[in-house]
Motif scaffolding. Structure first.
Motif, PDB file in Angstrom:
ATOM      1  N   ASP A 134       0.856  -1.189   0.000  1.00  0.00           N
ATOM      2  CA  ASP A 134       0.000   0.000   0.000  1.00  0.00           C
ATOM      3  C   ASP A 134       0.890   1.236   0.000  1.00  0.00           C
ATOM      4  OD1 ASP A 134      -2.529  -1.321   0.143  1.00  0.00           O
ATOM      5  OD2 ASP A 134      -2.111  -1.768   2.242  1.00  0.00           O
ATOM      6  N   PHE A 135       0.540   2.221  -0.830  1.00  0.00           N
ATOM      7  CA  PHE A 135       1.317   3.442  -0.929  1.00  0.00           C
ATOM      8  C   PHE A 135       0.622   4.588  -0.197  1.00  0.00           C
ATOM      9  CE2 PHE A 135       2.300   0.850  -4.673  1.00  0.00           C
ATOM     10  CZ  PHE A 135       3.681   0.730  -4.516  1.00  0.00           C
ATOM     11  N   GLU A 136       1.397   5.636   0.085  1.00  0.00           N
ATOM     12  CA  GLU A 136       0.913   6.735   0.916  1.00  0.00           C
ATOM     13  C   GLU A 136      -0.299   7.442   0.330  1.00  0.00           C
ATOM     14  OE1 GLU A 136       3.951   6.161   0.030  1.00  0.00           O
ATOM     15  OE2 GLU A 136       5.110   5.853   1.880  1.00  0.00           O
ATOM     16  N   ASP A 137      -0.410   7.445  -0.990  1.00  0.00           N
ATOM     17  CA  ASP A 137      -1.521   8.153  -1.629  1.00  0.00           C
ATOM     18  C   ASP A 137      -2.770   7.305  -1.781  1.00  0.00           C
ATOM     19  OD1 ASP A 137      -0.669   6.390  -3.521  1.00  0.00           O
ATOM     20  OD2 ASP A 137      -0.386   7.868  -5.123  1.00  0.00           O
ATOM     21  N   GLY A 138      -2.759   6.084  -1.213  1.00  0.00           N
ATOM     22  CA  GLY A 138      -3.922   5.216  -1.284  1.00  0.00           C
ATOM     23  C   GLY A 138      -3.866   4.189  -2.396  1.00  0.00           C
ATOM     24  N   GLU A 139      -2.905   4.316  -3.301  1.00  0.00           N
ATOM     25  CA  GLU A 139      -2.764   3.305  -4.344  1.00  0.00           C
ATOM     26  C   GLU A 139      -2.117   2.046  -3.766  1.00  0.00           C
ATOM     27  OE1 GLU A 139      -0.717   4.912  -7.696  1.00  0.00           O
ATOM     28  OE2 GLU A 139      -2.163   6.546  -7.993  1.00  0.00           O
ATOM     29  N   HIS A 140      -2.145   0.975  -4.529  1.00  0.00           N
ATOM     30  CA  HIS A 140      -1.571  -0.268  -4.038  1.00  0.00           C
ATOM     31  C   HIS A 140      -1.013  -1.076  -5.207  1.00  0.00           C
ATOM     32  CE1 HIS A 140      -5.146  -2.232  -5.613  1.00  0.00           C
ATOM     33  NE2 HIS A 140      -4.515  -3.378  -5.465  1.00  0.00           N
ATOM     34  N   LYS A 141      -0.258  -2.090  -4.844  1.00  0.00           N
ATOM     35  CA  LYS A 141       0.318  -3.010  -5.815  1.00  0.00           C
ATOM     36  C   LYS A 141       0.265  -4.417  -5.233  1.00  0.00           C
ATOM     37  CE  LYS A 141       4.930  -4.494  -7.255  1.00  0.00           C
ATOM     38  NZ  LYS A 141       6.363  -4.163  -7.262  1.00  0.00           N
ATOM     39  N   ALA A 142      -0.101  -5.397  -6.054  1.00  0.00           N
ATOM     40  CA  ALA A 142      -0.097  -6.791  -5.620  1.00  0.00           C
ATOM     41  C   ALA A 142       0.375  -7.657  -6.779  1.00  0.00           C
ATOM     42  CB  ALA A 142      -1.489  -7.229  -5.164  1.00  0.00           C
ATOM     43  N   ARG A 143       1.133  -8.707  -6.453  1.00  0.00           N
ATOM     44  CA  ARG A 143       1.622  -9.601  -7.496  1.00  0.00           C
ATOM     45  C   ARG A 143       1.903 -10.983  -6.908  1.00  0.00           C
ATOM     46  NH1 ARG A 143       7.676  -9.893  -7.907  1.00  0.00           N
ATOM     47  NH2 ARG A 143       8.479  -8.899  -6.013  1.00  0.00           N
ATOM     48  N   PRO A 144       1.748 -12.021  -7.698  1.00  0.00           N
ATOM     49  CA  PRO A 144       2.139 -13.363  -7.230  1.00  0.00           C
ATOM     50  C   PRO A 144       3.656 -13.462  -7.172  1.00  0.00           C
ATOM     51  CG  PRO A 144       1.411 -13.442  -9.517  1.00  0.00           C
ATOM     52  CD  PRO A 144       1.159 -12.041  -9.045  1.00  0.00           C
ATOM     53  N   LEU A 145       4.161 -14.208  -6.203  1.00  0.00           N
ATOM     54  CA  LEU A 145       5.605 -14.396  -6.056  1.00  0.00           C
ATOM     55  C   LEU A 145       6.061 -15.749  -6.603  1.00  0.00           C
ATOM     56  CD1 LEU A 145       6.175 -12.834  -2.527  1.00  0.00           C
ATOM     57  CD2 LEU A 145       6.653 -11.823  -4.768  1.00  0.00           C
ATOM     58  N   VAL A 146       5.167 -16.432  -7.291  1.00  0.00           N
ATOM     59  CA  VAL A 146       5.503 -17.664  -8.005  1.00  0.00           C
ATOM     60  C   VAL A 146       4.911 -17.562  -9.400  1.00  0.00           C
ATOM     61  CG1 VAL A 146       5.709 -19.164  -5.983  1.00  0.00           C
ATOM     62  CG2 VAL A 146       3.464 -18.787  -7.016  1.00  0.00           C
ATOM     63  N   SER A 147       5.429 -18.344 -10.314  1.00  0.00           N
ATOM     64  CA  SER A 147       4.925 -18.306 -11.687  1.00  0.00           C
ATOM     65  C   SER A 147       3.496 -18.847 -11.751  1.00  0.00           C
ATOM     66  CB  SER A 147       5.824 -19.138 -12.597  1.00  0.00           C
ATOM     67  OG  SER A 147       5.270 -19.204 -13.899  1.00  0.00           O
ATOM     68  N   VAL A 148       2.659 -18.160 -12.522  1.00  0.00           N
ATOM     69  CA  VAL A 148       1.287 -18.623 -12.749  1.00  0.00           C
ATOM     70  C   VAL A 148       1.080 -19.049 -14.198  1.00  0.00           C
ATOM     71  CG1 VAL A 148       0.335 -17.208 -10.888  1.00  0.00           C
ATOM     72  CG2 VAL A 148       0.484 -16.253 -13.222  1.00  0.00           C
ATOM     73  N   ARG A 149       2.139 -18.981 -15.001  1.00  0.00           N
ATOM     74  CA  ARG A 149       1.997 -19.269 -16.429  1.00  0.00           C
ATOM     75  C   ARG A 149       1.548 -20.708 -16.653  1.00  0.00           C
ATOM     76  NH1 ARG A 149       2.997 -16.434 -20.567  1.00  0.00           N
ATOM     77  NH2 ARG A 149       4.102 -14.880 -19.277  1.00  0.00           N
ATOM     78  N   GLY A 150       0.458 -20.848 -17.394  1.00  0.00           N
ATOM     79  CA  GLY A 150      -0.065 -22.168 -17.711  1.00  0.00           C
ATOM     80  C   GLY A 150      -0.777 -22.862 -16.556  1.00  0.00           C
ATOM     81  N   LYS A 151      -0.990 -22.149 -15.445  1.00  0.00           N
ATOM     82  CA  LYS A 151      -1.556 -22.772 -14.247  1.00  0.00           C
ATOM     83  C   LYS A 151      -3.064 -22.528 -14.136  1.00  0.00           C
ATOM     84  CE  LYS A 151       2.560 -23.984 -12.723  1.00  0.00           C
ATOM     85  NZ  LYS A 151       2.986 -25.399 -12.688  1.00  0.00           N
ATOM     86  N   ASP A 152      -3.698 -23.403 -13.352  1.00  0.00           N
ATOM     87  CA  ASP A 152      -5.098 -23.240 -12.956  1.00  0.00           C
ATOM     88  C   ASP A 152      -5.074 -22.437 -11.663  1.00  0.00           C
ATOM     89  OD1 ASP A 152      -7.833 -23.504 -12.682  1.00  0.00           O
ATOM     90  OD2 ASP A 152      -7.761 -25.579 -11.964  1.00  0.00           O
ATOM     91  N   VAL A 153      -5.434 -21.153 -11.736  1.00  0.00           N
ATOM     92  CA  VAL A 153      -5.219 -20.213 -10.629  1.00  0.00           C
ATOM     93  C   VAL A 153      -6.538 -19.891  -9.925  1.00  0.00           C
ATOM     94  CG1 VAL A 153      -4.418 -17.898 -10.004  1.00  0.00           C
ATOM     95  CG2 VAL A 153      -3.225 -19.213 -11.783  1.00  0.00           C
ATOM     96  N   TYR A 154      -6.505 -19.950  -8.582  1.00  0.00           N
ATOM     97  CA  TYR A 154      -7.639 -19.610  -7.743  1.00  0.00           C
ATOM     98  C   TYR A 154      -7.220 -18.484  -6.799  1.00  0.00           C
ATOM     99  CZ  TYR A 154      -9.461 -24.042  -9.441  1.00  0.00           C
ATOM    100  OH  TYR A 154      -9.895 -25.050 -10.261  1.00  0.00           O
ATOM    101  N   VAL A 155      -8.033 -17.436  -6.744  1.00  0.00           N
ATOM    102  CA  VAL A 155      -7.732 -16.284  -5.881  1.00  0.00           C
ATOM    103  C   VAL A 155      -8.929 -16.061  -4.977  1.00  0.00           C
ATOM    104  CG1 VAL A 155      -7.049 -13.876  -5.763  1.00  0.00           C
ATOM    105  CG2 VAL A 155      -6.357 -15.258  -7.734  1.00  0.00           C
ATOM    106  N   LEU A 156      -8.710 -16.165  -3.662  1.00  0.00           N
ATOM    107  CA  LEU A 156      -9.788 -16.022  -2.684  1.00  0.00           C
ATOM    108  C   LEU A 156      -9.730 -14.656  -2.020  1.00  0.00           C
ATOM    109  CD1 LEU A 156     -11.037 -18.654  -0.160  1.00  0.00           C
ATOM    110  CD2 LEU A 156     -10.522 -16.354   0.651  1.00  0.00           C
ATOM    111  N   HIS A 157     -10.870 -13.977  -1.995  1.00  0.00           N
ATOM    112  CA  HIS A 157     -10.981 -12.718  -1.262  1.00  0.00           C
ATOM    113  C   HIS A 157     -12.457 -12.439  -1.020  1.00  0.00           C
ATOM    114  CE1 HIS A 157      -9.288  -9.256   0.539  1.00  0.00           C
ATOM    115  NE2 HIS A 157      -9.532  -8.390  -0.417  1.00  0.00           N
TER     116      HIS A 157
END
Length: 326
Positions: free
Chosen positions: A31-54
């Motif tokens: 999270d940045f001071e102006d309210g923006e944010h950044k998120a990224r996977p730390l493992v490769s997702v290429r060619g994968k069946d990806v599930y993201v829970l939130h």
């Protein structure tokens, strides 16, 4: 498979991962001071069946819109980096209550949220006990998976009722189908006849009215069923009406315990013997900590979500989980 759970949903994600006998995959959120944010996977997702829970219930740390934006951006990031199949696992889907126009120039927010998920490249969305199942299924053009909690609640209802006759009760006409399905599930499990009832509720400019009451609750154990508890006003109104008509015990059941402003009245009322919700949102744990003496029971759903993901990943049927026949 890759399985991620974003900040604020880690506990539920970890429970689902345990049911899958895997670990959550690592990711970064900044999270940045102006309210923006950044998120990224730390493992490769290429060619994968990806599930993201939130889960998209806002709290003091992040609003509903914050959570929605972060989930959408993370899904898009996974797609951008080569995910072959992308599933959003959203136990509580925000804006599901605004699924139609009830006043001139009203938004249809459910459809707009669906368009956002689809624009991010989401192939499939899975959620739990949405407000209006037909509206949810019609809003999404991608594959939509709906899980319900009837099989979780049914054993507990029988235990709490004891020897008393049972009535399943909807606090408004919009929840009649949900209550009927739970009634049928209980009858199939117990082999006993289960009573049914509902009451009228109309809301305009946040003023609730309607006095029609249908069903016999006298000397019964009454279970009021809804998809969510927000302020608790709807549940409390129905509970008081059931008590006035002779209900022996009254229990409030909902999948999503949002517990916003006004929830204190619900926890402090003598009209309700027990409040039962799942851990679909983290505000439930906060409410439990604030009201340790409240008759609040929390049913875990990690196994339900984990089992659904396992079946989806194996391209198997989840019909028994979602309450329909093959």
């Amino acid at each position: 498979m890759r399985f991620f759970a974003l900040k604020g949903s880690e506990q539920l994600g970890a429970a689902a991962a345990r049911a899958l006998s895997i670990e959550l995959d690592p990711h970064e959120e900044r999270d940045f001071e102006d309210g923006e944010h950044k998120a990224r996977p730390l493992v490769s997702v290429r060619g994968k069946d990806v599930y993201v829970l939130h889960s998209l219930a806002g709290d003091g740390g992040a609003s509903t819109n914050d959570r929605l934006c972060k989930l959408l951006f993370f899904l898009a990031t996974c797609k951008e980096n080569g995910a072959a199949q992308l599933t959003a696992v959203v136990p509580y889907l925000a804006y599901a209550r605004k699924d139609r126009q009830t006043k001139a120039r009203d938004p249809v927010s459910t459809r707009y949220v669906a368009q956002l998920f689809e624009a991010m490249g989401t192939d499939r969305i899975m959620t739990l006990d949405v407000h209006n199942l037909a509206a949810f299924q019609n809003a999404f053009r991608c594959e939509s998976i709906h899980l319900d909690t009837r099989k979780l609640f049914a054993p507990l209802i029988g235990k709490l009722a004891g020897d008393l006759p049972i009535t399943i009760f909807s606090p408004d006409s919009g929840g009649v189908k949900r209550a009927q399905l739970l009634k049928e599930a209980l009858e199939a499990e117990t082999g006993k006849e289960i009573g049914f009832g509902f009451m009228e509720k109309r809301r305009s400019r946040n003023v609730v009215s309607g006095e029609l009451f249908a069903g016999d609750v006298a000397e019964n154990a009454v279970f009021i069923i809804d998809d969510l508890i927000s302020t608790g006003g709807t549940m409390l109104r129905a509970a008081l009406a059931c008590r006035d008509r002779g209900a022996r015990t009254v229990h409030a059941i909902a999948t999503h315990g949002l517990f916003g402003k006004g929830g204190d009245l619900l926890f402090g009322s003598q009209a309700i013997d027990r409040i039962i919700v799942t851990d679909s949102v983290d505000t439930v744990a906060v409410a439990k900590a604030r009201h340790p003496q409240a008759p609040l029971e929390i049913l875990p759903i990690g196994s339900l979500i984990g089992n659904a993901i396992r079946r989806l990943h194996a391209q198997g049927s989840i019909s028994k989980l979602i309450g329909i026949d093959d």
